[in-house]
Motif scaffolding. Structure first.
Motif: not given
Length: 307
Positions: A177-187, A190-195, A207-212, A233-234
């Motif tokens: 399972i892939v944990g996609a981590e981004s830096a507290v920005d919905i765009n 989404k972009q990381l999920n898309v690619v 699974v998303m880790n959108i930051g905290s 995609m979200l």
């Protein structure tokens, strides 16, 4: 005058993702309502709690309560067993912080040995997080995915800078399972999920880790990011590593001698962890990662009371 409740109906539904294998699995996501709105529709899967341990053992732990809980555990495998047995724990989260090139800089082989020891010691679902260095994680996490074939683990720390290496290995080559981590920005999320899906990774394995952030430290940005929009995609479930944020802020680290009006630092650390985890779950996170046994127990009670 009687109250006539009008149920809210939502078109979107969060994907379900199952972590682990065999008889020991946990499933997150699946809801189509706001968090804990069970009066609108039953919750498909209650939020889950992971217990964080580190390849560095207790070396960087300041909490006396955490140290006491692991008293007698002389190896990382023994720590993992205690983590899995903690009251309220649903899975174990291993962070490989010792791999950071700006820190201890353990080799990939050293870290893989730690991963194997933990995996052999427990049958609980396992989450593995990298060292937060983009280049090192791109080298390390594909090896982790390979070493844990068949365990259906969640590999955290895939970022935009290294998604090709980690996504292809974890999500495709080794069926993790892939944990996609981004830096507290919905765009960015989404972009990381898309690619990642464009690589060929199944959206049901993300699974998303959108930051905290710790409660009070720009936390409104975290909440606004968790306010999802109706977009395919979200719709991935969210996991939030809470302890890494809360045990590093001044409320948890300042000594009682320096700040007597704040009270004991142990209590403050637990409070920060509980408050932040509760806020994350209320905002939409489907799983949180904690350290302190009292925090884990408190959040477990909250989930049972509200879910």
């Amino acid at each position: 005058m009687p109250f006539n409740q009008k149920l809210q109906k939502f078109n979107a539904k969060i994907n379900t993702v199952t972590i682990g294998s065999g008889d020991k699995t946990v499933t997150i996501g699946g809801d189509s309502t706001y968090p804990f709105y069970s009066f609108d529709a039953p919750s498909e899967n209650a939020p889950k709690i992971g217990v964080e341990i580190s390849d560095m053992g207790l070396e960087n732990i300041v909490s006396e309560g955490i140290k006491a809980y692991y008293d007698g555990a002389s190896t990382i495998g023994e720590m993992a067993k205690k983590a899995a047995a903690m009251e309220g724990a649903d899975f174990v989260a291993l962070i490989l912080e010792g791999g950071d090139p700006n820190g201890v800089n353990k080799s990939v082989d050293e870290l893989i040995a730690v991963v194997k020891e933990v995996a052999d010691a427990i049958d609980a679902p396992l989450v593995v997080e990298g060292c937060k260095n983009v280049e090192k994680d791109a080298e390390l996490l594909p090896k982790v995915a390979e070493a844990l074939q068949g365990r259906n683990v969640l590999i955290l720390s895939e970022k935009e800078e290294n998604y090709k290496a980690i996504g292809a290995a974890a999500g495709l080559a080794y069926d993790q399972i892939v944990g996609a981590e981004s830096a507290v920005d919905i765009n960015l999320a989404k972009q990381l999920n898309v690619v990642t899906t464009q690589l060929g990774v199944n959206a049901q394995k993300i699974v998303m880790n959108i930051g905290s952030a710790a409660a009070g430290y720009g936390y409104e940005y975290v909440v606004s990011t968790m306010d999802r929009i109706n977009d395919n995609m979200l719709q991935m479930p969210i996991i939030t590593p809470v302890s890494a944020e809360t045990w590093g802020v001044k409320e948890a680290t300042a000594s009682e001698k320096d700040m007597p009006e704040w009270g004991p630092e142990e209590e403050r650390g637990i409070d920060m962890e509980v408050m932040t985890a509760a806020a994350d779950l209320a905002a939409g996170s489907d799983a949180v990662i904690l350290r302190h046994p009292e925090a884990v127990a408190a959040i477990s009670r909250m989930i049972k009371a509200l879910a």
